[in-house]
Write a protein that holds these residues in place. Structure first.
Motif, PDB file in Angstrom:
ATOM      1  N   UNK A 155       6.722  -2.414  -9.436  1.00 40.69           N
ATOM      2  CA  UNK A 155       7.232  -2.667  -8.091  1.00 40.69           C
ATOM      3  C   UNK A 155       6.212  -3.352  -7.186  1.00 40.69           C
ATOM      4  N   UNK A 156       5.061  -3.725  -7.712  1.00 40.89           N
ATOM      5  CA  UNK A 156       4.060  -4.414  -6.914  1.00 40.89           C
ATOM      6  C   UNK A 156       3.423  -3.531  -5.865  1.00 40.89           C
ATOM      7  N   UNK A 157       3.049  -2.319  -6.251  1.00 36.15           N
ATOM      8  CA  UNK A 157       2.453  -1.366  -5.325  1.00 36.15           C
ATOM      9  C   UNK A 157       1.054  -0.984  -5.787  1.00 36.15           C
ATOM     10  N   UNK A 158       0.209  -0.607  -4.820  1.00 35.86           N
ATOM     11  CA  UNK A 158      -1.138  -0.141  -5.131  1.00 35.86           C
ATOM     12  C   UNK A 158      -1.412   1.104  -4.303  1.00 35.86           C
ATOM     13  N   UNK A 159      -1.950   2.138  -4.937  1.00 32.35           N
ATOM     14  CA  UNK A 159      -2.225   3.398  -4.253  1.00 32.35           C
ATOM     15  C   UNK A 159      -3.581   3.383  -3.581  1.00 32.35           C
ATOM     16  N   UNK A 160      -3.617   3.671  -2.268  1.00 37.77           N
ATOM     17  CA  UNK A 160      -4.902   3.669  -1.569  1.00 37.77           C
ATOM     18  C   UNK A 160      -5.820   4.772  -2.091  1.00 37.77           C
ATOM     19  N   UNK A 161      -5.251   5.901  -2.485  1.00 38.46           N
ATOM     20  CA  UNK A 161      -6.060   6.965  -3.082  1.00 38.46           C
ATOM     21  C   UNK A 161      -6.710   6.484  -4.377  1.00 38.46           C
ATOM     22  N   UNK A 162      -5.952   5.741  -5.176  1.00 42.06           N
ATOM     23  CA  UNK A 162      -6.465   5.227  -6.437  1.00 42.06           C
ATOM     24  C   UNK A 162      -7.577   4.210  -6.210  1.00 42.06           C
TER      25      UNK A 162
ATOM     26  N   UNK B 220       0.486   6.808   5.029  1.00 37.57           N
ATOM     27  CA  UNK B 220       0.041   8.036   4.366  1.00 37.57           C
ATOM     28  C   UNK B 220      -1.107   7.749   3.398  1.00 37.57           C
ATOM     29  N   UNK B 221      -2.172   8.501   3.540  1.00 36.95           N
ATOM     30  CA  UNK B 221      -3.295   8.403   2.623  1.00 36.95           C
ATOM     31  C   UNK B 221      -4.341   7.363   2.976  1.00 36.95           C
ATOM     32  N   UNK B 222      -4.031   6.471   3.923  1.00 39.02           N
ATOM     33  CA  UNK B 222      -4.960   5.365   4.185  1.00 39.02           C
ATOM     34  C   UNK B 222      -6.224   5.847   4.879  1.00 39.02           C
ATOM     35  N   UNK B 223      -6.094   6.712   5.876  1.00 39.41           N
ATOM     36  CA  UNK B 223      -7.302   7.161   6.578  1.00 39.41           C
ATOM     37  C   UNK B 223      -8.251   7.901   5.638  1.00 39.41           C
ATOM     38  N   UNK B 224      -7.705   8.707   4.748  1.00 35.25           N
ATOM     39  CA  UNK B 224      -8.563   9.420   3.794  1.00 35.25           C
ATOM     40  C   UNK B 224      -9.276   8.448   2.864  1.00 35.25           C
TER      41      UNK B 224
ATOM     42  N   UNK C 183      -7.417   9.716 -13.109  1.00 33.66           N
ATOM     43  CA  UNK C 183      -6.711  10.256 -14.262  1.00 33.66           C
ATOM     44  C   UNK C 183      -5.292  10.710 -13.940  1.00 33.66           C
ATOM     45  N   UNK C 184      -4.951  10.713 -12.629  1.00 32.63           N
ATOM     46  CA  UNK C 184      -3.621  11.198 -12.255  1.00 32.63           C
ATOM     47  C   UNK C 184      -2.585  10.090 -12.266  1.00 32.63           C
ATOM     48  N   UNK C 185      -3.016   8.816 -12.457  1.00 31.98           N
ATOM     49  CA  UNK C 185      -2.026   7.746 -12.468  1.00 31.98           C
ATOM     50  C   UNK C 185      -1.287   7.692 -13.788  1.00 31.98           C
TER      51      UNK C 185
ATOM     52  N   UNK D 294       0.841  -1.196   0.000  1.00 33.80           N
ATOM     53  CA  UNK D 294       0.000   0.000   0.000  1.00 33.80           C
ATOM     54  C   UNK D 294       0.875   1.244   0.000  1.00 33.80           C
ATOM     55  N   UNK D 295       0.648   2.123  -0.971  1.00 33.31           N
ATOM     56  CA  UNK D 295       1.313   3.423  -1.037  1.00 33.31           C
ATOM     57  C   UNK D 295       0.239   4.501  -1.163  1.00 33.31           C
ATOM     58  N   UNK D 296       0.581   5.758  -0.949  1.00 36.46           N
ATOM     59  CA  UNK D 296      -0.457   6.804  -1.037  1.00 36.46           C
ATOM     60  C   UNK D 296      -1.075   6.931  -2.428  1.00 36.46           C
TER      61      UNK D 296
END
Length: 322
Positions: A103-110, A139-143, A320-322, A92-94
């Protein structure tokens, strides 16, 4: 014949934090009114979630812990519409960027934005988060968790652990209506951890010495290649405490669990069945069963797997920001 509910949230078994006695919600639910009827009895008679919502203030509605009744699944299975399956796989990344998949990451905002798009899409009747993540950054998870929780009540949002839902991944998914887990899934590790690293001996043995030049001096804290100031460790501990407090608040609000139970037990890592006994998971079943529950043709496991690969759909449309 009684009409099946659109969403049936068994509030009678869970907590509404805004009640007058939030420390003991069962006492509030079981207290009889002037007619001798308890809130638990009144709510249990209501079939539709929309009717429940009409009884509650908006601030209370968002905090009602949602669980999906089997009648809801059967009703939605017969309706036209797609089941959106949104992948939550990797660390989990922001926010994702062009290298995240590599890199095997996923954005919580996304993820939260994809859920929002799916909920607002009239072609979609249910949303499933396909989760296989051991956690990540705070970072970003609570939102993101709060955004997902705010979307409740329009259509079911299910988070399914297939195979791991730990730490920040669980925090993120606590905003869903329901959490399911595959029988062999791993769930838990609900906590926050970081570390202070001292690399001075390592670099010294290599004959390398670093000299920080910073203003103020404690700006140089945390690098590991030179001594930290006395302020560093207390600040780091406070950061962890603050993050865990937010983690706790979001899970308590999203899952309706007792705070003492959360802090006492949920930092452990559990099997799906044990997690269910602790209240971390609502249903233990295969991902194919969750998918089939919302499809009229009772999709087989192979069909569900193919659908999951093809419907992991909302990346381009959802953010659209990814």
């Amino acid at each position: 014949m009684e009409a099946p509910p659109i969403l049936n949230h068994p509030i009678q078994a869970r907590m509404i934090p805004q009640m007058s006695n939030p420390t003991n919600p069962n006492e509030q639910l079981d207290a009889p009114d002037a007619q001798g009827v308890t809130m638990r009895q009144r709510l249990s008679r209501i079939a539709g979630f929309g009717n429940v919502c009409s009884m509650l203030q908006p601030s209370v509605m968002a905090s009602v812990v949602a669980r999906i009744d089997p009648r809801t699944e059967r009703s939605l299975a017969m309706k036209d519409g797609a089941v959106a399956i949104i992948g939550v796989r990797g660390s989990i990344i922001p926010r994702e960027d062009r290298y995240s998949a590599m890199y095997g990451e996923v954005g919580c905002e996304n993820v939260a934005e994809r859920v929002r798009v799916a909920v607002e899409d009239k072609r979609i009747k249910a949303v499933v988060l396909d989760v296989d993540s051991g956690g990540g950054s705070v970072e970003g998870v609570t939102e993101a968790a709060n955004l997902i929780r705010s979307l409740r009540g329009k259509k079911p949002i299910i988070a399914h652990a297939d195979w791991t839902m730990c730490s920040a991944a669980y925090w993120l998914c606590s905003g869903a209506d329901e959490i399911c887990a595959a029988p062999s899934a791993t769930v838990g590790a609900c906590g926050v951890i970081t570390m202070a690293v001292d690399e001075q001996k390592f670099w010294s043995e290599l004959g390398i010495t670093y000299t920080p030049i910073a203003e103020p001096a404690d700006k140089a804290d945390g690098w590991g290649m030179w001594p930290n100031s006395e302020k560093y460790e207390p600040r780091l501990r406070q950061y962890v405490k603050d993050s865990y407090a937010q983690f706790t608040a979001d899970v308590v609000a999203g899952r309706g669990v007792d705070k003492a139970n959360f802090t006492a037990e949920w930092a452990g890592v559990y099997s799906a069945k044990r997690a269910q006994l602790l209240g971390m998971v609502d249903k233990v079943r295969a991902m194919s069963e969750t998918f089939a529950a919302y499809t009229a043709n009772n999709a087989t496991g192979m069909q569900a797997t193919r659908a999951r690969k093809s419907i992991d759909l909302l990346k381009a449309k959802g953010n659209k920001r990814t």
